[in-house]
Scaffold this motif. Sequence first.
Motif, PDB file in Angstrom:
ATOM      1  N   ARG A   8      -0.558   4.611  -0.770  1.00 15.79           N
ATOM      2  CA  ARG A   8      -1.465   5.698  -0.020  1.00 15.79           C
ATOM      3  C   ARG A   8      -2.916   5.198   0.086  1.00 15.79           C
ATOM      4  NH1 ARG A   8      -5.095   8.298  -3.673  1.00 15.79           N
ATOM      5  NH2 ARG A   8      -5.037  10.149  -2.882  1.00 15.79           N
ATOM      6  N   SER A   9      -3.529   6.007   0.975  1.00 14.18           N
ATOM      7  CA  SER A   9      -5.167   5.496   1.020  1.00 14.18           C
ATOM      8  C   SER A   9      -5.895   6.065   0.255  1.00 14.18           C
ATOM      9  CB  SER A   9      -5.722   6.054   2.366  1.00 14.18           C
ATOM     10  OG  SER A   9      -5.514   7.450   2.569  1.00 14.18           O
ATOM     11  N   LEU A  10      -7.308   5.747   0.103  1.00 18.06           N
ATOM     12  CA  LEU A  10      -8.242   6.023  -0.974  1.00 18.06           C
ATOM     13  C   LEU A  10      -9.417   6.523   0.017  1.00 18.06           C
ATOM     14  CD1 LEU A  10      -8.066   3.266  -3.510  1.00 18.06           C
ATOM     15  CD2 LEU A  10      -7.354   5.795  -3.908  1.00 18.06           C
ATOM     16  N   GLU A  18      -0.325   8.924  -9.706  1.00 17.30           N
ATOM     17  CA  GLU A  18       0.375   8.669  -8.323  1.00 17.30           C
ATOM     18  C   GLU A  18       0.259   7.260  -7.898  1.00 17.30           C
ATOM     19  OE1 GLU A  18      -0.284  10.425  -3.835  1.00 17.30           O
ATOM     20  OE2 GLU A  18      -1.460  11.554  -5.409  1.00 17.30           O
ATOM     21  N   THR A  68      -2.993   3.289  -9.585  1.00 21.22           N
ATOM     22  CA  THR A  68      -2.555   4.938  -9.583  1.00 21.22           C
ATOM     23  C   THR A  68      -3.604   5.588  -9.467  1.00 21.22           C
ATOM     24  OG1 THR A  68      -2.452   4.893 -11.974  1.00 21.22           O
ATOM     25  CG2 THR A  68      -0.365   4.125 -10.937  1.00 21.22           C
ATOM     26  N   THR A  69      -3.624   6.898  -9.194  1.00 18.61           N
ATOM     27  CA  THR A  69      -4.667   7.693  -9.301  1.00 18.61           C
ATOM     28  C   THR A  69      -4.740   8.257 -11.013  1.00 18.61           C
ATOM     29  OG1 THR A  69      -3.072   9.560  -9.244  1.00 18.61           O
ATOM     30  CG2 THR A  69      -4.184   8.864  -7.162  1.00 18.61           C
ATOM     31  N   PHE A 108      -9.510   5.819  -9.170  1.00 20.03           N
ATOM     32  CA  PHE A 108      -8.065   5.317  -9.528  1.00 20.03           C
ATOM     33  C   PHE A 108      -8.114   4.116 -10.528  1.00 20.03           C
ATOM     34  CE2 PHE A 108     -10.326   2.428  -6.315  1.00 20.03           C
ATOM     35  CZ  PHE A 108      -9.918   1.147  -6.542  1.00 20.03           C
ATOM     36  N   GLU A 144     -13.051   9.000  -4.730  1.00 20.28           N
ATOM     37  CA  GLU A 144     -12.090   9.001  -5.437  1.00 20.28           C
ATOM     38  C   GLU A 144     -11.834   8.076  -6.541  1.00 20.28           C
ATOM     39  OE1 GLU A 144      -7.682  10.197  -3.868  1.00 20.28           O
ATOM     40  OE2 GLU A 144      -8.862   9.196  -1.965  1.00 20.28           O
ATOM     41  N   VAL A 168      -0.905   4.040  -5.927  1.00 23.86           N
ATOM     42  CA  VAL A 168      -1.928   3.781  -4.780  1.00 23.86           C
ATOM     43  C   VAL A 168      -1.715   2.574  -4.137  1.00 23.86           C
ATOM     44  CG1 VAL A 168      -4.516   3.403  -4.061  1.00 23.86           C
ATOM     45  CG2 VAL A 168      -3.750   5.167  -5.961  1.00 23.86           C
ATOM     46  N   PHE A 169      -1.541   1.362  -4.904  1.00 30.14           N
ATOM     47  CA  PHE A 169      -1.174   0.195  -4.412  1.00 30.14           C
ATOM     48  C   PHE A 169      -0.464  -0.785  -5.453  1.00 30.14           C
ATOM     49  CE2 PHE A 169      -5.559  -0.740  -5.247  1.00 30.14           C
ATOM     50  CZ  PHE A 169      -5.527  -2.126  -6.124  1.00 30.14           C
ATOM     51  N   PHE A 180       0.661  -1.292  -0.074  1.00 27.87           N
ATOM     52  CA  PHE A 180       0.116  -0.064  -0.104  1.00 27.87           C
ATOM     53  C   PHE A 180       0.975   1.259  -0.058  1.00 27.87           C
ATOM     54  CE2 PHE A 180      -2.476  -3.308   1.981  1.00 27.87           C
ATOM     55  CZ  PHE A 180      -3.668  -3.275   1.280  1.00 27.87           C
TER      56      PHE A 180
END
Length: 163
Positions: free
Chosen positions: A80-82, A114, A109-110, A88, A86, A116-117, A78
């Motif tokens: 970042r959080s979601l 970016e 990714t976003t 992704f 949002e 995400v996991f 992981f």
Amino acid sequence: MSAITPIEYLISERPLMVRRRVKWGECDPAGVVYTAVFADYVIAAAELFYGALFGTTPQRAKSEQSFGTPSKALSFEFVRSLRPDEEFDMTVRVAEVRTRTYVLDIAATTPQGEPVFNARLTPVCVARPERRSIDIPPAFRQALLDYQRDCGTATTSTMSSQE
């Protein structure tokens, strides 16, 4: 007035990329996605992958060839959080094709890129309905190898018949 996007839809098929929007009910009281929900995201991406690979619904394709694909392993990193609403993207790549198992890498990714996991899913092919492991069926093996080649990813290996 803004447009409402669907919860999940395909952006591309080679490599398979799924855009997903986080639902409010997938989040804890702090407003971040529950850890267990990430497994649902990965399995949903894998199911869409199977559907795209065979041009039909995933379970129909596997039923027609008399095999199933339960998970042998699933791991996450992981980044970042979601939060609710949002979006992704998850990109599915075939990392390895073995004798009875194969490895799918799912990078999320976003939409801006970016991380995400990262997830690694290792399904095992089983005979329906006995649920015993079998070699990857030839048509499925070829579809995995073609996808891997088309997407320029990873390696093919031959493992022992236990894998």
